[in-house]
Write an enzyme that holds these catalytic residues in place. Structure first.
Site, PDB file in Angstrom:
ATOM      1  N   THR A  79       9.942   2.861 -10.235  1.00 31.41           N
ATOM      2  CA  THR A  79      10.656   2.622 -11.497  1.00 31.41           C
ATOM      3  C   THR A  79       9.986   3.328 -12.672  1.00 31.41           C
ATOM      4  OG1 THR A  79       9.456   0.562 -11.694  1.00 31.41           O
ATOM      5  CG2 THR A  79      11.695   0.413 -10.870  1.00 31.41           C
ATOM      6  N   LEU A 108       0.818  -1.222   0.000  1.00 27.84           N
ATOM      7  CA  LEU A 108       0.000   0.000   0.000  1.00 27.84           C
ATOM      8  C   LEU A 108       0.849   1.269   0.000  1.00 27.84           C
ATOM      9  CD1 LEU A 108      -2.952  -1.133   2.320  1.00 27.84           C
ATOM     10  CD2 LEU A 108      -2.817  -1.124  -0.180  1.00 27.84           C
ATOM     11  N   LYS A 109       2.154   1.135   0.075  1.00 26.45           N
ATOM     12  CA  LYS A 109       3.094   2.262  -0.103  1.00 26.45           C
ATOM     13  C   LYS A 109       2.653   3.517   0.642  1.00 26.45           C
ATOM     14  CE  LYS A 109       4.605   0.797  -4.748  1.00 26.45           C
ATOM     15  NZ  LYS A 109       3.527  -0.121  -5.179  1.00 26.45           N
TER      16      LYS A 109
HETATM   17  O1  C5P Z   1       2.506  -8.615 -14.187  1.00 24.11           O
HETATM   18  P1  C5P Z   1       3.839  -8.165 -13.689  1.00 24.11           P
HETATM   19  O2  C5P Z   1       4.781  -9.309 -13.362  1.00 24.11           O
HETATM   20  O3  C5P Z   1       4.479  -7.114 -14.548  1.00 24.11           O
HETATM   21  O4  C5P Z   1       3.477  -7.495 -12.270  1.00 24.11           O
HETATM   22  C1  C5P Z   1       4.438  -6.854 -11.504  1.00 24.11           C
HETATM   23  C2  C5P Z   1       3.810  -6.308 -10.261  1.00 24.11           C
HETATM   24  O5  C5P Z   1       4.783  -5.529  -9.593  1.00 24.11           O
HETATM   25  C3  C5P Z   1       2.610  -5.391 -10.499  1.00 24.11           C
HETATM   26  O6  C5P Z   1       1.740  -5.531  -9.366  1.00 24.11           O
HETATM   27  C4  C5P Z   1       3.223  -4.020 -10.529  1.00 24.11           C
HETATM   28  O7  C5P Z   1       2.348  -3.012 -10.117  1.00 24.11           O
HETATM   29  C5  C5P Z   1       4.344  -4.191  -9.501  1.00 24.11           C
HETATM   30  N1  C5P Z   1       5.449  -3.260  -9.661  1.00 24.11           N
HETATM   31  C6  C5P Z   1       6.184  -3.138 -10.834  1.00 24.11           C
HETATM   32  N2  C5P Z   1       7.218  -2.249 -10.898  1.00 24.11           N
HETATM   33  C7  C5P Z   1       7.507  -1.509  -9.843  1.00 24.11           C
HETATM   34  C8  C5P Z   1       6.797  -1.612  -8.670  1.00 24.11           C
HETATM   35  C9  C5P Z   1       5.752  -2.513  -8.612  1.00 24.11           C
HETATM   36  O8  C5P Z   1       5.937  -3.840 -11.791  1.00 24.11           O
HETATM   37  N3  C5P Z   1       8.526  -0.704  -9.915  1.00 24.11           N
END
Ligand code: C5P
Length: 240
Positions: free
Chosen positions: A125, A65-66
């Site tokens: 990111t 929930l950051k």
């Molecule tokens: O489907 P996928 O493997 O791309 O999902 C990655 C998860 O990690 C998602 O819930 C996304 O919101 C989260 N996330 C991300 N990059 C970040 C932080 C969180 O992909 N920098």
């Protein structure tokens, strides 16, 4: 690395918005992944019932929930997260040292060692140096990531969420015991989707990641449980 150790590193991103879907995925994947990530979409839709639904299937929870607010508010929110019995929870390091310290010490005081591990998000990111300049931060993203990871560690956080590219830098500065949780991971068999700077699970673990957040490569597979098993096998094979 054993299969159990490899499987426990996988956090499945429960990017769904209803309890029925939680039951579907948690039913298929409990025992196949180490943890389930409940994020803002799911928590806004279903609230703490989302966490309880995962737990009913025996799953562990990363509550993503950051939090970013005044120290007292974040500490109280973190205490509620701990009361839900989640294993990981997070906040934004940009909230500052006092915010992180207040949250970390409140959770330690009430829960001792039987507490969630607390993670900090450094720089999202999705942010670039231009994004940072727009809000008045004139430093390169990587400098900010390292600076905030250090600040988080000094403030009593257990680790950070970081992109695969940042793992090495953070490990070098924060040492071996600081947790690094990494999204942006794509197994050899899966498509990149919208993720840009990706690593395979084995590469991310070799680079020093403790946990991998993986969503679509598992969720969109014809057989999600088999996809999770394949990822476990990739990690084991890459770490022989
Ligand atoms: O489907 P996928 O493997 O791309 O999902 C990655 C998860 O990690 C998602 O819930 C996304 O919101 C989260 N996330 C991300 N990059 C970040 C932080 C969180 O992909 N920098």
């Amino acid at each position: 690395m054993t299969r159990d150790e490899a499987r426990n590193k996988i956090i499945f991103a429960l990017d769904v918005n209803g309890l029925a879907e939680i039951d579907r995925y948690a039913g298929m994947l409990a025992g196949k992944v180490g943890m389930f990530k409940v994020g803002k979409e799911l928590f806004t839709a279903c609230g703490p019932d989302a966490v309880r639904a995962v737990q009913r299937h025996g799953g562990q929870v990363f509550l993503d929930l950051k939090y970013h607010d005044i120290p007292n508010t974040v500490a109280k929110a973190m205490l509620e997260a701990a009361r839900l019995g989640v294993q990981l929870a997070n906040l934004h390091a940009l909230g500052g040292a006092e915010m992180m310290e207040t949250a970390a010490s409140a959770v330690r005081k009430e829960f001792g060692n039987d507490r969630p591990r607390l993670l900090a998000v450094t720089i999202l990111t999705s942010s670039t140096s231009e994004t940072l300049r727009g809000v008045g931060i004139d430093h390169p993203v990587q400098d900010m990531v390292v600076r905030l990871a250090k600040l988080a560690q000094e403030a009593g956080m257990d680790g950070v969420v970081a992109s695969p590219q940042e793992i090495g830098l953070i490990r070098a500065v924060c040492g071996p015991d600081f947790l690094i949780v990494t999204p942006g991971v794509r197994p050899a068999f899966a498509s990149a989707d919208d993720q840009k700077r990706i690593m395979t699970p084995a590469e991310a673990v070799a680079a020093g990641a403790d946990y991998l957040v993986i969503g679509r490569p598992i969720a969109k597979a014809d057989d999600p449980a088999a996809a999770a098993d394949l990822i476990t096998a990739e990690i084991v094979a890459g770490c022989l």
